[in-house]
Scaffold this motif. Structure first.
Motif, PDB file in Angstrom:
ATOM      1  N   ARG A  69      64.031 -24.943  -3.939  1.00 30.43           N
ATOM      2  CA  ARG A  69      64.212 -24.159  -2.715  1.00 30.43           C
ATOM      3  C   ARG A  69      63.043 -24.319  -1.753  1.00 30.43           C
ATOM      4  NH1 ARG A  69      65.990 -18.099  -3.531  1.00 30.43           N
ATOM      5  NH2 ARG A  69      66.329 -18.361  -1.297  1.00 30.43           N
ATOM      6  N   PHE A  70      62.581 -25.573  -1.526  1.00 33.43           N
ATOM      7  CA  PHE A  70      61.566 -25.828  -0.513  1.00 33.43           C
ATOM      8  C   PHE A  70      62.245 -25.935   0.850  1.00 33.43           C
ATOM      9  CE2 PHE A  70      59.198 -28.457  -3.928  1.00 33.43           C
ATOM     10  CZ  PHE A  70      58.746 -27.298  -4.524  1.00 33.43           C
ATOM     11  N   SER A  71      61.561 -25.482   1.896  1.00 30.50           N
ATOM     12  CA  SER A  71      62.080 -25.664   3.249  1.00 30.50           C
ATOM     13  C   SER A  71      61.874 -27.114   3.678  1.00 30.50           C
ATOM     14  CB  SER A  71      61.358 -24.731   4.224  1.00 30.50           C
ATOM     15  OG  SER A  71      60.009 -25.133   4.373  1.00 30.50           O
ATOM     16  N   ASN A  72      62.504 -27.496   4.779  1.00 32.09           N
ATOM     17  CA  ASN A  72      62.368 -28.865   5.277  1.00 32.09           C
ATOM     18  C   ASN A  72      60.941 -29.184   5.691  1.00 32.09           C
ATOM     19  OD1 ASN A  72      65.114 -29.353   4.908  1.00 32.09           O
ATOM     20  ND2 ASN A  72      65.639 -28.688   6.986  1.00 32.09           N
ATOM     21  N   ALA A  73      60.222 -28.168   6.139  1.00 30.80           N
ATOM     22  CA  ALA A  73      58.834 -28.368   6.578  1.00 30.80           C
ATOM     23  C   ALA A  73      57.846 -27.912   5.504  1.00 30.80           C
ATOM     24  CB  ALA A  73      58.594 -27.614   7.879  1.00 30.80           C
ATOM     25  N   PHE A  74      58.188 -28.136   4.243  1.00 35.19           N
ATOM     26  CA  PHE A  74      57.387 -27.588   3.148  1.00 35.19           C
ATOM     27  C   PHE A  74      55.955 -28.133   3.132  1.00 35.19           C
ATOM     28  CE2 PHE A  74      58.823 -31.537   1.226  1.00 35.19           C
ATOM     29  CZ  PHE A  74      57.748 -31.929   0.449  1.00 35.19           C
ATOM     30  N   SER A  75      55.738 -29.357   3.627  1.00 33.41           N
ATOM     31  CA  SER A  75      54.398 -29.947   3.530  1.00 33.41           C
ATOM     32  C   SER A  75      53.366 -29.200   4.370  1.00 33.41           C
ATOM     33  CB  SER A  75      54.428 -31.420   3.939  1.00 33.41           C
ATOM     34  OG  SER A  75      54.826 -31.565   5.283  1.00 33.41           O
ATOM     35  N   SER A  76      53.826 -28.409   5.357  1.00 37.09           N
ATOM     36  CA  SER A  76      52.880 -27.628   6.165  1.00 37.09           C
ATOM     37  C   SER A  76      52.192 -26.547   5.339  1.00 37.09           C
ATOM     38  CB  SER A  76      53.597 -26.995   7.360  1.00 37.09           C
ATOM     39  OG  SER A  76      54.600 -26.083   6.922  1.00 37.09           O
ATOM     40  N   VAL A  77      52.774 -26.202   4.189  1.00 34.70           N
ATOM     41  CA  VAL A  77      52.162 -25.205   3.300  1.00 34.70           C
ATOM     42  C   VAL A  77      50.761 -25.648   2.890  1.00 34.70           C
ATOM     43  CG1 VAL A  77      52.270 -24.259   0.952  1.00 34.70           C
ATOM     44  CG2 VAL A  77      54.301 -24.218   2.404  1.00 34.70           C
ATOM     45  N   PHE A  78      50.562 -26.951   2.691  1.00 39.10           N
ATOM     46  CA  PHE A  78      49.294 -27.448   2.160  1.00 39.10           C
ATOM     47  C   PHE A  78      48.165 -27.352   3.178  1.00 39.10           C
ATOM     48  CE2 PHE A  78      52.638 -29.999  -0.103  1.00 39.10           C
ATOM     49  CZ  PHE A  78      52.569 -29.254  -1.271  1.00 39.10           C
ATOM     50  N   THR A  79      48.483 -27.458   4.469  1.00 38.64           N
ATOM     51  CA  THR A  79      47.440 -27.259   5.485  1.00 38.64           C
ATOM     52  C   THR A  79      47.312 -25.786   5.850  1.00 38.64           C
ATOM     53  OG1 THR A  79      49.104 -27.838   7.161  1.00 38.64           O
ATOM     54  CG2 THR A  79      47.572 -29.563   6.478  1.00 38.64           C
ATOM     55  N   ARG A  80      48.428 -25.048   5.819  1.00 34.09           N
ATOM     56  CA  ARG A  80      48.383 -23.619   6.140  1.00 34.09           C
ATOM     57  C   ARG A  80      47.547 -22.860   5.112  1.00 34.09           C
ATOM     58  NH1 ARG A  80      53.257 -23.274   7.495  1.00 34.09           N
ATOM     59  NH2 ARG A  80      54.257 -22.544   5.583  1.00 34.09           N
ATOM     60  N   HIS A  81      47.546 -23.334   3.876  1.00 29.92           N
ATOM     61  CA  HIS A  81      46.761 -22.682   2.814  1.00 29.92           C
ATOM     62  C   HIS A  81      45.674 -23.641   2.335  1.00 29.92           C
ATOM     63  CE1 HIS A  81      49.496 -19.254   2.597  1.00 29.92           C
ATOM     64  NE2 HIS A  81      50.472 -20.120   2.732  1.00 29.92           N
ATOM     65  N   SER A  82      44.781 -23.977   3.267  1.00 32.16           N
ATOM     66  CA  SER A  82      43.726 -24.960   2.992  1.00 32.16           C
ATOM     67  C   SER A  82      42.688 -24.453   1.998  1.00 32.16           C
ATOM     68  CB  SER A  82      43.033 -25.360   4.292  1.00 32.16           C
ATOM     69  OG  SER A  82      43.942 -25.987   5.166  1.00 32.16           O
ATOM     70  N   GLY A  83      42.676 -23.160   1.731  1.00 36.83           N
ATOM     71  CA  GLY A  83      41.773 -22.630   0.718  1.00 36.83           C
ATOM     72  C   GLY A  83      42.311 -22.799  -0.690  1.00 36.83           C
ATOM     73  N   ILE A  84      43.585 -23.183  -0.807  1.00 33.96           N
ATOM     74  CA  ILE A  84      44.214 -23.388  -2.118  1.00 33.96           C
ATOM     75  C   ILE A  84      44.479 -24.871  -2.362  1.00 33.96           C
ATOM     76  CG2 ILE A  84      46.209 -22.819  -3.568  1.00 33.96           C
ATOM     77  CD1 ILE A  84      46.565 -20.277  -1.870  1.00 33.96           C
ATOM     78  N   PHE A  85      44.949 -25.567  -1.311  1.00 32.27           N
ATOM     79  CA  PHE A  85      45.339 -26.971  -1.435  1.00 32.27           C
ATOM     80  C   PHE A  85      44.518 -27.849  -0.483  1.00 32.27           C
ATOM     81  CE2 PHE A  85      49.361 -24.430  -1.854  1.00 32.27           C
ATOM     82  CZ  PHE A  85      49.538 -24.598  -3.216  1.00 32.27           C
ATOM     83  N   TYR A  86      44.601 -29.148  -0.755  1.00 34.84           N
ATOM     84  CA  TYR A  86      44.112 -30.146   0.198  1.00 34.84           C
ATOM     85  C   TYR A  86      45.184 -31.211   0.340  1.00 34.84           C
ATOM     86  CZ  TYR A  86      41.567 -34.084   2.224  1.00 34.84           C
ATOM     87  OH  TYR A  86      41.190 -35.124   3.026  1.00 34.84           O
ATOM     88  N   LEU A  87      45.463 -31.598   1.582  1.00 39.87           N
ATOM     89  CA  LEU A  87      46.435 -32.641   1.850  1.00 39.87           C
ATOM     90  C   LEU A  87      45.672 -33.916   2.186  1.00 39.87           C
ATOM     91  CD1 LEU A  87      49.520 -33.146   2.084  1.00 39.87           C
ATOM     92  CD2 LEU A  87      49.276 -32.760   4.539  1.00 39.87           C
ATOM     93  N   SER A  88      45.590 -34.823   1.224  1.00 38.51           N
ATOM     94  CA  SER A  88      44.878 -36.084   1.440  1.00 38.51           C
ATOM     95  C   SER A  88      45.802 -37.103   2.092  1.00 38.51           C
ATOM     96  CB  SER A  88      44.367 -36.638   0.100  1.00 38.51           C
ATOM     97  OG  SER A  88      43.788 -37.916   0.274  1.00 38.51           O
ATOM     98  N   LEU A  89      45.241 -37.882   3.001  1.00 42.32           N
ATOM     99  CA  LEU A  89      45.975 -38.964   3.662  1.00 42.32           C
ATOM    100  C   LEU A  89      45.508 -40.328   3.162  1.00 42.32           C
ATOM    101  CD1 LEU A  89      45.946 -37.587   7.340  1.00 42.32           C
ATOM    102  CD2 LEU A  89      47.563 -37.100   5.486  1.00 42.32           C
ATOM    103  N   LYS A  90      44.751 -40.340   2.070  1.00 39.78           N
ATOM    104  CA  LYS A  90      44.176 -41.573   1.543  1.00 39.78           C
ATOM    105  C   LYS A  90      45.273 -42.563   1.163  1.00 39.78           C
ATOM    106  CE  LYS A  90      40.206 -43.451   0.573  1.00 39.78           C
ATOM    107  NZ  LYS A  90      39.162 -43.612   1.587  1.00 39.78           N
ATOM    108  N   GLY A  91      45.080 -43.820   1.552  1.00 40.88           N
ATOM    109  CA  GLY A  91      46.041 -44.859   1.203  1.00 40.88           C
ATOM    110  C   GLY A  91      47.317 -44.808   2.012  1.00 40.88           C
ATOM    111  N   GLY A  92      47.333 -44.021   3.097  1.00 43.24           N
ATOM    112  CA  GLY A  92      48.526 -43.933   3.921  1.00 43.24           C
ATOM    113  C   GLY A  92      49.637 -43.110   3.308  1.00 43.24           C
ATOM    114  N   ILE A  93      49.330 -42.367   2.226  1.00 41.66           N
ATOM    115  CA  ILE A  93      50.320 -41.516   1.564  1.00 41.66           C
ATOM    116  C   ILE A  93      49.796 -40.086   1.523  1.00 41.66           C
ATOM    117  CG2 ILE A  93      51.592 -41.077  -0.589  1.00 41.66           C
ATOM    118  CD1 ILE A  93      51.300 -44.040  -1.235  1.00 41.66           C
ATOM    119  N   GLU A  94      50.598 -39.124   1.930  1.00 38.90           N
ATOM    120  CA  GLU A  94      50.191 -37.726   1.826  1.00 38.90           C
ATOM    121  C   GLU A  94      50.214 -37.291   0.367  1.00 38.90           C
ATOM    122  OE1 GLU A  94      52.757 -35.407   4.305  1.00 38.90           O
ATOM    123  OE2 GLU A  94      51.551 -35.766   6.099  1.00 38.90           O
ATOM    124  N   THR A  95      49.097 -36.766  -0.099  1.00 37.22           N
ATOM    125  CA  THR A  95      48.982 -36.319  -1.487  1.00 37.22           C
ATOM    126  C   THR A  95      48.489 -34.885  -1.504  1.00 37.22           C
ATOM    127  OG1 THR A  95      48.457 -38.565  -2.253  1.00 37.22           O
ATOM    128  CG2 THR A  95      47.918 -36.741  -3.732  1.00 37.22           C
TER     129      THR A  95
END
Length: 399
Positions: free
Chosen positions: A313-339
């Motif tokens: 049950r993730f929303s279509n824009a689920f990846s924004s969660v990782f930047t919105r909660h930067s104190g919990i997650f980190y969204l790496s762009l290393k290698g041209g892939i979001e991790t």
């Protein structure tokens, strides 16, 4: 004890004020649509370094898997050469083998009975020794693998997942290649395959729910802290912004109030929650936290997480969660892939609490390093021989 009318009046006024503050904050949470809360992405070089450090290991593992997945675990060298782009290998296979000795051996054979002999590749004796170690480590951690698989199914809304999707994410969680054939049938009390594993519409279904598996990492951590301190600890996320990272006042207030909401376990039924509610946001963050905690490296590429949008049950824009909660997650762009990475799992670029199945990676790295040392020594000996030859030729010229 409220002994005077004035004290009673003061108490009621402070209570009303606190209650009003809570209502205002709850109203603030509700009126601010989650999707409207923006946080600027910022680079974290330490966590990017964690991905970079594993780059060479993962490249070697991809090439080895390509050979091991072939019938008889052998492949003509020229066939593997044609797959370089898919393997993201920017050097020739021969160059790769010279850089990483001890992985693969070459031998001559015919592709067809009457064809000319060509070079084939097969696992080296060292690599075969590693494969035996891999089997041992996997068997020793079978209970952990079963619990991981049960948890992935328990989080899903229908308690079943596509076999194809599970095969696609097996390496993220440490499942062996043959887990559907050799692991799943051993536990009929937990698992049932609907359809044939080769079919597009085959699924792995949870047969029974083990309550011991229905506690998240956050809940277990709160229980452990409660026992050690003697104080009832409320389950919640560790929220630590990286150095030099700041949130706007509006976002700080939203995060503060959002953290005060009750923690919602990823194993709870939340069919009654609205998709855009702050409570659903808290549950979604809890799912991502749990999935990353179950993964080997406490990080998973975002496209892989996206494959389970319907089931979890993730929303279509689920990846924004990782930047919105930067104190919990980190969204790496290393290698041209979001991790997506779990901040609390790392100290600098190093994992803090390593999954027991990472012993397999450690053994493979030992194998690689042994070959690298041998190559370095061989190059030193060659350089020494060149120097000796040059000195000998210089001496003859002087004579």
């Amino acid at each position: 004890m409220l002994s005077t009318p004035y004290a009673l009046f003061s108490y009621l006024r402070s209570f009303k004020s606190a209650q009003s503050s809570f209502v205002r904050r709850k109203f603030f949470l509700q009126i601010r649509a989650v999707s409207s809360l923006k946080v600027i992405w910022r680079k974290d070089s330490r966590l990017d370094e964690a991905i970079e450090n594993d780059k060479r290991y993962k490249l070697c593992a991809r090439v080895v898997r390509e050979v091991l997945n072939e019938p008889g675990q052998v492949i003509p060298l020229r066939y593997l050469e044609k797959r370089r782009q898919r393997l993201r290998l920017n050097v020739s296979i021969k160059t790769f083998m010279s850089f990483n000795p001890g992985l693969l051996n070459t031998y001559c054979d015919r592709i067809k009975p009457k064809s000319e002999p060509v070079l084939f590749l097969r696992p080296s004796d060292r690599l075969r020794g590693f494969l035996e170690e891999e089997k041992r480590i996997t068997m020793e951690n079978e209970a952990l693998l079963v619990s991981k698989l049960c948890k992935l199914l328990m989080i899903s809304k229908d308690k079943l997942l596509s076999v194809d999707k599970l095969v696609h994410v097996k390496r993220e969680f440490g499942f062996p290649n043959d887990f559907l054939v050799n692991l799943v049938p051993k536990y009929p009390e937990y698992f049932q395959i609907i359809g044939s594993p080769g079919d597009e519409k085959s699924f792995l279904q949870l047969v029974s729910r083990n309550p011991n598996f229905a506690k998240s990492v956050i809940e277990r951590r709160a229980e452990d802290e409660s026992i050690s301190t003697g104080i009832q600890i409320r389950p919640n996320f560790n929220y630590n912004l990286p150095p030099g990272f700041f949130l706007r006042k509006e976002m700080r207030e939203w995060v503060r109030d959002w953290l005060e909401l009750d923690y919602i376990s990823p194993y709870e039924d939340v069919s009654h929650l609205a998709q855009a509610s702050p409570e659903m946001e808290k549950r979604t963050v809890g799912i991502f936290h749990e999935l990353l905690s179950l993964s080997l490296f406490k990080r998973i590429p975002v496209p892989i997480l996206g494959k389970f949008s319907d089931e979890y049950r993730f929303s279509n824009a689920f990846s924004s969660v990782f930047t919105r909660h930067s104190g919990i997650f980190y969204l790496s762009l290393k290698g041209g892939i979001e991790t997506a990475m779990l901040r609390e799992a790392y100290k600098g670029s190093q994992l803090i609490d390593c999954d027991p199945l990472l012993e397999i990676k450690d053994k493979f790295v030992e194998l690689l390093e042994e070959g690298w040392r041998e190559r370095a020594e061989q190059r030193r000996q060659q350089a020494k021989q060149v120097r000796n030859d040059m000195e000998f030729m210089a001496a003859r010229a002087d004579a």
